[in-house]
Design a protein around this motif. Structure first.
Motif, mmCIF file in Angstrom:
data_model
loop_
_atom_site.group_PDB
_atom_site.id
_atom_site.type_symbol
_atom_site.label_atom_id
_atom_site.label_comp_id
_atom_site.label_asym_id
_atom_site.label_seq_id
_atom_site.Cartn_x
_atom_site.Cartn_y
_atom_site.Cartn_z
ATOM 1 N N TRP A 96 -10.516 -3.066 1.286
ATOM 2 C CA TRP A 96 -9.718 -2.071 1.989
ATOM 3 C C TRP A 96 -10.342 -2.258 3.289
ATOM 4 O O TRP A 96 -11.562 -2.199 3.371
ATOM 5 C CB TRP A 96 -9.769 -0.549 1.302
ATOM 6 C CG TRP A 96 -9.090 -0.380 0.064
ATOM 7 C CD1 TRP A 96 -9.596 -0.167 -1.047
ATOM 8 C CD2 TRP A 96 -7.736 -0.130 0.216
ATOM 9 N NE1 TRP A 96 -8.541 0.012 -2.045
ATOM 10 C CE2 TRP A 96 -7.464 -0.033 -1.298
ATOM 11 C CE3 TRP A 96 -6.754 0.163 1.261
ATOM 12 C CZ2 TRP A 96 -6.229 0.455 -1.646
ATOM 13 C CZ3 TRP A 96 -5.383 0.484 0.752
ATOM 14 C CH2 TRP A 96 -5.223 0.763 -0.733
ATOM 15 N N CYS A 148 -5.013 -2.873 2.190
ATOM 16 C CA CYS A 148 -5.784 -3.763 1.150
ATOM 17 C C CYS A 148 -5.393 -5.243 1.293
ATOM 18 O O CYS A 148 -4.887 -5.667 2.019
ATOM 19 C CB CYS A 148 -5.192 -3.228 -0.174
ATOM 20 S SG CYS A 148 -3.638 -3.738 -0.816
ATOM 21 N N GLU A 205 0.632 -1.186 0.015
ATOM 22 C CA GLU A 205 0.086 0.071 0.219
ATOM 23 C C GLU A 205 0.962 1.373 0.070
ATOM 24 O O GLU A 205 2.013 1.382 0.567
ATOM 25 C CB GLU A 205 -0.885 0.026 1.352
ATOM 26 C CG GLU A 205 -1.689 -1.175 1.445
ATOM 27 C CD GLU A 205 -1.333 -2.195 2.202
ATOM 28 O OE1 GLU A 205 -1.933 -2.980 2.784
ATOM 29 O OE2 GLU A 205 -0.143 -2.319 2.345
ATOM 30 N N TYR A 213 -4.478 2.020 7.010
ATOM 31 C CA TYR A 213 -5.450 1.541 5.905
ATOM 32 C C TYR A 213 -4.558 0.405 5.282
ATOM 33 O O TYR A 213 -3.481 0.509 4.747
ATOM 34 C CB TYR A 213 -5.602 2.486 4.841
ATOM 35 C CG TYR A 213 -6.614 3.364 5.328
ATOM 36 C CD1 TYR A 213 -6.403 4.505 6.297
ATOM 37 C CD2 TYR A 213 -8.083 3.414 4.755
ATOM 38 C CE1 TYR A 213 -7.440 5.148 6.774
ATOM 39 C CE2 TYR A 213 -9.122 4.218 5.212
ATOM 40 C CZ TYR A 213 -8.631 5.170 6.094
ATOM 41 O OH TYR A 213 -9.604 6.110 6.756
#
Length: 117
Positions: free
Chosen positions: A36, A96, A6, A94
């Protein structure tokens, strides 16, 4: 080896925008449902969006619906998350993920998003 990397996180003011990227290696991203997820300090992992294998079917958590857009580029084997109208409560790491997002080995190492004035 299967790898997800990411990028695109950073510090942004409330109301601002960011575009997160997730580069996949070792597998073809379009063969999987991609997601996500995020984790704020002291909080549980939160699913926020998924994209179906067809590349068109999308789902969003209520907290981000209308503000975030998930997409992919098959030529780059990459997944994206366009984030707009960011709020302080969007501050999180965050990640993925491919397939079952709750399995840690299906996720990348993450990119930090901080929304602050």
């Amino acid at each position: 080896d299967v790898q997800l990397v990411e990028s695109g996180g950073g510090l942004v003011q409330p109301g601002g925008s960011l575009r997160l990227s997730c580069a996949a290696a070792g597998f073809t991203l379009s063969n999987y449902r991609m997601s996500w997820v995020r984790q704020a300090p002291g909080k549980a992992l939160e699913w926020i969006s998924s994209l179906g294998r067809d590349g068109r079917t999308t789902d969003y958590a209520g907290s981000v619906k209308g503000r975030f857009t998930i997409s992919r580029d098959n030529t780059k084997n990459s997944l994206y998350l366009q984030m707009t109208s960011l709020r302080t409560e969007d501050t999180a790491m965050y990640y993925c993920a491919f397939g079952d997002w709750w399995i840690s080995s299906n996720r990348g190492h993450g990119t930090q998003v901080t929304v602050s004035s």
